[in-house]
Design a protein around this motif. Structure first.
Motif, PDB file in Angstrom:
ATOM      1  N   SER B 215      -4.438 -39.607   9.623  1.00 41.90           N
ATOM      2  CA  SER B 215      -5.358 -40.000   8.544  1.00 41.90           C
ATOM      3  C   SER B 215      -6.062 -38.780   7.982  1.00 41.90           C
ATOM      4  CB  SER B 215      -6.406 -40.983   9.079  1.00 41.90           C
ATOM      5  OG  SER B 215      -5.774 -42.119   9.567  1.00 41.90           O
ATOM      6  N   LEU B 216      -6.498 -37.908   8.887  1.00 44.99           N
ATOM      7  CA  LEU B 216      -7.228 -36.718   8.442  1.00 44.99           C
ATOM      8  C   LEU B 216      -6.325 -35.797   7.627  1.00 44.99           C
ATOM      9  CD1 LEU B 216      -9.102 -36.100  11.787  1.00 44.99           C
ATOM     10  CD2 LEU B 216     -10.187 -36.584   9.598  1.00 44.99           C
ATOM     11  N   VAL B 217      -5.081 -35.677   8.052  1.00 45.38           N
ATOM     12  CA  VAL B 217      -4.144 -34.794   7.350  1.00 45.38           C
ATOM     13  C   VAL B 217      -3.798 -35.371   5.977  1.00 45.38           C
ATOM     14  CG1 VAL B 217      -1.754 -33.976   7.388  1.00 45.38           C
ATOM     15  CG2 VAL B 217      -3.171 -33.741   9.406  1.00 45.38           C
ATOM     16  N   ALA B 218      -3.651 -36.697   5.931  1.00 50.31           N
ATOM     17  CA  ALA B 218      -3.222 -37.326   4.685  1.00 50.31           C
ATOM     18  C   ALA B 218      -4.334 -37.389   3.646  1.00 50.31           C
ATOM     19  CB  ALA B 218      -2.713 -38.736   4.993  1.00 50.31           C
ATOM     20  N   ASP B 219      -5.570 -37.245   4.081  1.00 50.80           N
ATOM     21  CA  ASP B 219      -6.703 -37.346   3.166  1.00 50.80           C
ATOM     22  C   ASP B 219      -6.713 -36.146   2.216  1.00 50.80           C
ATOM     23  OD1 ASP B 219      -9.104 -37.618   1.916  1.00 50.80           O
ATOM     24  OD2 ASP B 219     -10.171 -38.265   3.736  1.00 50.80           O
ATOM     25  N   ALA B 220      -6.615 -36.410   0.934  1.00 52.62           N
ATOM     26  CA  ALA B 220      -6.479 -35.321  -0.044  1.00 52.62           C
ATOM     27  C   ALA B 220      -7.801 -34.647  -0.379  1.00 52.62           C
ATOM     28  CB  ALA B 220      -5.857 -35.852  -1.324  1.00 52.62           C
ATOM     29  N   ARG B 221      -8.915 -35.244   0.013  1.00 50.34           N
ATOM     30  CA  ARG B 221     -10.200 -34.624  -0.326  1.00 50.34           C
ATOM     31  C   ARG B 221     -10.358 -33.282   0.394  1.00 50.34           C
ATOM     32  NH1 ARG B 221     -13.839 -39.561   1.355  1.00 50.34           N
ATOM     33  NH2 ARG B 221     -12.079 -39.746   2.768  1.00 50.34           N
ATOM     34  N   GLY B 222     -10.954 -32.374  -0.283  1.00 48.72           N
ATOM     35  CA  GLY B 222     -11.249 -31.097   0.363  1.00 48.72           C
ATOM     36  C   GLY B 222     -10.196 -30.041   0.181  1.00 48.72           C
ATOM     37  N   ILE B 223      -9.100 -30.404  -0.478  1.00 47.12           N
ATOM     38  CA  ILE B 223      -8.050 -29.396  -0.685  1.00 47.12           C
ATOM     39  C   ILE B 223      -8.616 -28.236  -1.500  1.00 47.12           C
ATOM     40  CG2 ILE B 223      -5.865 -28.943  -1.878  1.00 47.12           C
ATOM     41  CD1 ILE B 223      -4.959 -31.697  -1.070  1.00 47.12           C
ATOM     42  N   GLY B 224      -8.358 -27.061  -1.059  1.00 48.92           N
ATOM     43  CA  GLY B 224      -8.805 -25.885  -1.801  1.00 48.92           C
ATOM     44  C   GLY B 224     -10.129 -25.327  -1.346  1.00 48.92           C
ATOM     45  N   ALA B 225     -10.791 -25.999  -0.392  1.00 45.71           N
ATOM     46  CA  ALA B 225     -12.075 -25.474   0.097  1.00 45.71           C
ATOM     47  C   ALA B 225     -11.848 -24.152   0.831  1.00 45.71           C
ATOM     48  CB  ALA B 225     -12.723 -26.482   1.038  1.00 45.71           C
ATOM     49  N   ILE B 226     -12.853 -23.300   0.792  1.00 40.85           N
ATOM     50  CA  ILE B 226     -12.753 -22.009   1.471  1.00 40.85           C
ATOM     51  C   ILE B 226     -13.066 -22.199   2.949  1.00 40.85           C
ATOM     52  CG2 ILE B 226     -13.674 -19.657   1.577  1.00 40.85           C
ATOM     53  CD1 ILE B 226     -12.156 -20.218  -0.971  1.00 40.85           C
ATOM     54  N   SER B 227     -12.278 -21.577   3.785  1.00 37.37           N
ATOM     55  CA  SER B 227     -12.545 -21.666   5.226  1.00 37.37           C
ATOM     56  C   SER B 227     -13.649 -20.679   5.599  1.00 37.37           C
ATOM     57  CB  SER B 227     -11.286 -21.311   6.014  1.00 37.37           C
ATOM     58  OG  SER B 227     -10.326 -22.321   5.856  1.00 37.37           O
ATOM     59  N   VAL B 228     -14.648 -21.178   6.274  1.00 36.73           N
ATOM     60  CA  VAL B 228     -15.720 -20.298   6.732  1.00 36.73           C
ATOM     61  C   VAL B 228     -15.793 -20.378   8.250  1.00 36.73           C
ATOM     62  CG1 VAL B 228     -17.116 -20.440   4.648  1.00 36.73           C
ATOM     63  CG2 VAL B 228     -17.391 -22.164   6.430  1.00 36.73           C
ATOM     64  N   ASP B 229     -16.340 -19.335   8.809  1.00 40.42           N
ATOM     65  CA  ASP B 229     -16.427 -19.270  10.270  1.00 40.42           C
ATOM     66  C   ASP B 229     -17.682 -20.013  10.727  1.00 40.42           C
ATOM     67  OD1 ASP B 229     -16.308 -18.690  12.909  1.00 40.42           O
ATOM     68  OD2 ASP B 229     -16.774 -16.557  12.711  1.00 40.42           O
ATOM     69  N   GLY B 230     -17.549 -21.302  10.897  1.00 46.16           N
ATOM     70  CA  GLY B 230     -18.708 -22.092  11.295  1.00 46.16           C
ATOM     71  C   GLY B 230     -18.846 -22.252  12.794  1.00 46.16           C
TER      72      GLY B 230
END
Lengths: 183, 502
Positions: B215-230
């Motif tokens: 489900s998490l992989v298939a969810d299209a929201r968030g595509i293109g967000a920058i990865s930050v070291d959280g």
């Protein structure tokens, strides 16, 4: 020393053997009186003994958590010395085929926990009445006693040596045994 | 394996590894995990839980990493996200399209014509800190050879790349040419190139993911967000490097023993590991152990082994049963060696309290514990053997399954005569001297020690002294002997509770 005693001593001295030179040094036989006993064959010392008894297993120790339990033994001994035949007869009369079967059937009367074992030669120390049932129960317990250890996890092995023992099981409370005086 | 806006914290995820019984070697320092389980989720990467420790391992060692997986499984996304989170100067090349000039820039002669320089562009590799060579298996053979020095030596055209820390690659599988999994154009890597990658990780596909992860992989929201070291990835990698540089010799030795044994075992089914591969495997084992907590574990070693084989790079699949067989043999060898070392250390321990603790706390198995206990009781001087038996008795009687019936019997046989003394003390007196006025000298010395002791301690010491005197065992220093008894009993005491199992 009175003159009379000195005279007797001189008389006796002439009868005693002359001490060997090696034993006549001042370091070994310093008091002159003792020279007369040198090499005479008489003992110069003796072994003395004093009883040393502290029986925490048979007597128990509340502070160390050592609790003597029941005693087990087969009584009377078989006249022919064949303990195994005696026990097998008892087993058959009680209606069991194997010792394990008897253990399972009478497990409520048998010890459940591992215990230390001490030999108690005094038959009076036994609480049972020497009945066939009591003797068979004793045989079952003795079959699981190996040396100073009784363990219900061990197999029942009936040998003449094991069956001829009279033993008492002693339980040991682990926490009491190691308890500190200040606790 | 897509990125979401709302990333999950690793702590929110079920810790499957924590619930699995772990068989580990003893005697290594327990270190905290570098990152909590599920840390890749914080980068929006899902379904990689099983291999995340090894990905972190590659970041710690800086050795080349190759991801092998079907199309769309998130390989490229993962590696690009890592470079973002680490704040690296990153280059992403597609090996199937790459021209060599893209890597090095356009060459031009220096003034005077003595040498060549390259015109740098944002795509050239010279300033890169991390490089991802995507679609490596679709690369032309001549380019493979040029990439070889980049992967292996951090050099290109014979020139060093001093900034380059990470060399990563990704490719589709190239093994199945007769089914649905055939990837046209994905060819086997040259074995020499594949052998340069320290870790070759086959990434999971849809069928290997949980419903939640799907489900998490298939969810299209968030595509293109920058990865930050959280989650402190940079700090964790630095800490991992520090641990790796200071890895204990014993860990290196364990890894080396295991890696050598595996390589030997795999020769029989004709799975060749090159000497370089054995060294890389050994490095991976050390680093992955330090990443996951510092103590070698059976499952951890297997996972590292399975991902340290170069064969997937050229399309050969090593049967799982073959690998597990080699692993089992190598692990047995390692643990047998450990048992032997432990036994030797215990039997040479002269401090009785320390030996007692070691026997009760750190025995690798009941069989070895039993062997150590029996040998100790035979090897030690009799007064010390009696002390050890008294100390072990309550614990072993309470937990015979942990130490074995035979060690219980040996301990009881030694302890029972100490607790039940009915004998006499003998000594020699000169004629004319009275025993009452000239008592047993050792008994007198012992009585002086007993006099000042509290009741329980005195009872235990009395039994020991009486036992020694009755059996004419030498007591040179009664006070020291009593102190040893007390210390050893105290050492055993914490183990009498049923909650404290070795």
């Amino acid at each position: 020393m009175t003159p009379l005693l000195a005279h007797i001593r001189r008389l006796v001295s002439s009868w005693l053997p002359v001490p060997a030179g090696a034993c006549c040094t001042a370091g070994i036989r310093a008091p002159r009186e003792e020279l007369h006993w040198a090499n005479s064959g008489g003992p110069r010392s003796r072994i003395v003994t004093t009883p040393l008894v502290s029986r925490l297993l048979s007597g128990g120790s509340a502070s160390l958590g050592l609790n003597p339990g029941k005693a087990y033994g087969i009584d009377p001994a078989p006249s022919d010395g064949d303990w195994r035949s005696l026990v097998r007869t008892l087993l058959a009369k009680a209606g069991f085929n194997t010792a394990e079967q008897a253990w399972h059937a009478w497990r409520d009367e048998l010890p459940e926990d591992t215990a230390m074992v001490i030999d108690c030669d005094d038959p009076k120390s036994r609480e049972d009445n020497g009945s066939p049932r009591a003797n068979l129960i004793a045989a079952l317990v003795l079959g699981r006693c190996c040396g100073a250890l009784f363990s219900p996890e061990r197999p029942i092995i009936w040998s003449d040596r094991r069956l001829s023992r009279h033993v008492r099981l002693v339980n040991c409370d682990a926490e009491s045994f190691t308890q500190d005086d200040h606790e | 394996m897509k990125k979401r806006k709302q990333k999950q914290s690793p702590q929110d995820q079920p810790d499957a590894k924590a619930q699995t019984p772990v068989i580990r070697l003893d005697g290594f320092p327990d270190l905290p995990r570098l990152l909590p389980p599920g840390w890749l989720r914080s980068l929006g990467v899902y379904g990689y839980d099983e291999v995340e420790d090894l990905i972190l391992t590659a970041l710690v060692t800086g050795d080349p990493l190759l991801l092998v997986g079907k199309a769309g499984t998130g390989k490229t996304f993962l590696l690009n996200s890592l470079s973002e989170a680490l704040g690296l100067e990153h280059r992403h090349y597609n090996a199937s399209l790459i021209a060599f000039d893209d890597l090095v820039g356009f060459p031009y002669p220096e003034e005077g014509g003595a040498s060549i320089r390259y015109i740098q562009t944002p795509a050239t590799v010279w300033q890169a800190e991390s490089v991802l060579i995507d679609e490596l298996s679709r690369c032309k053979p001549e380019h493979q050879n040029r990439l070889f020095s980049l992967v292996h030596e951090r050099r290109i055209q014979g020139l060093d790349l001093p900034n380059l820390r990470y060399r990563w690659a990704a490719m589709n599988p190239c093994e199945a040419e007769d089914g649905d999994e055939f990837y046209d154009g994905s060819v086997a890597l040259d074995q020499a190139l594949a052998d340069r990658f320290a870790l070759l990780i086959e990434v999971p596909d849809w069928d290997a993911m949980t419903e939640d992860d799907r489900s998490l992989v298939a969810d299209a929201r968030g595509i293109g967000a920058i990865s930050v070291d959280g989650i402190g990835l940079v700090r964790a990698v630095e800490e991992g490097r520090r641990r790796f540089e200071n890895a204990p010799d014993r860990l290196h030795e364990a890894a080396l023993t295991y890696a050598s044994a595996v390589a030997t075992q795999l020769l029989k089914p004709s799975v060749r590991l090159s000497p370089r591969r054995v060294r890389l495997l050994s490095r991976n084992l050390v680093a992955s152990t330090l990443v996951s907590g510092g103590v070698p574990g059976r499952d951890g070693f297997y996972n590292t082994l399975a991902r340290s084989l170069p064969q997937p790079g050229w399309g050969v699949r090593v049967e799982d049963s073959v690998l597990r067989g080699a692993h089992a043999t190598a692990w047995d060898l390692l643990t047998r060696g450990q048992e032997s070392r432990w036994l030797s250390a215990v039997l040479s321990e002269s401090r009785l309290a320390k030996r007692c603790t070691e026997l009760l706390a750190n025995a690798p198995s009941p069989d070895v514990a039993a062997m150590a206990i029996r040998q100790s009781l035979v090897q030690l001087p009799k007064p010390e053997a009696a002390i050890l038996a008294l100390a072990l008795l309550p614990v072993i009687k309470q937990r015979p399954d942990d130490f074995g019936q035979e060690s219980l019997a040996a301990v009881v046989e030694t302890a029972a005569p100490v607790l039940e003394v009915q004998s006499e003390a003998k000594w020699r007196l000169r004629d004319g001297l009275e025993p009452q006025a000239n008592p047993h000298p050792t008994l007198t010395a012992c009585a002086a020690v007993l006099e000042g002791l509290p009741p329980r301690r005195r009872t235990r010491a009395t039994q020991l002294f009486y036992h020694c005197i009755a059996h004419e065992l030498p007591i040179d220093h009664p006070e020291a002997l009593e102190r040893t008894l007390d210390e050893t009993i105290r050492a055993a005491k914490p183990f009498t509770s049923r909650t404290n199992k070795p």
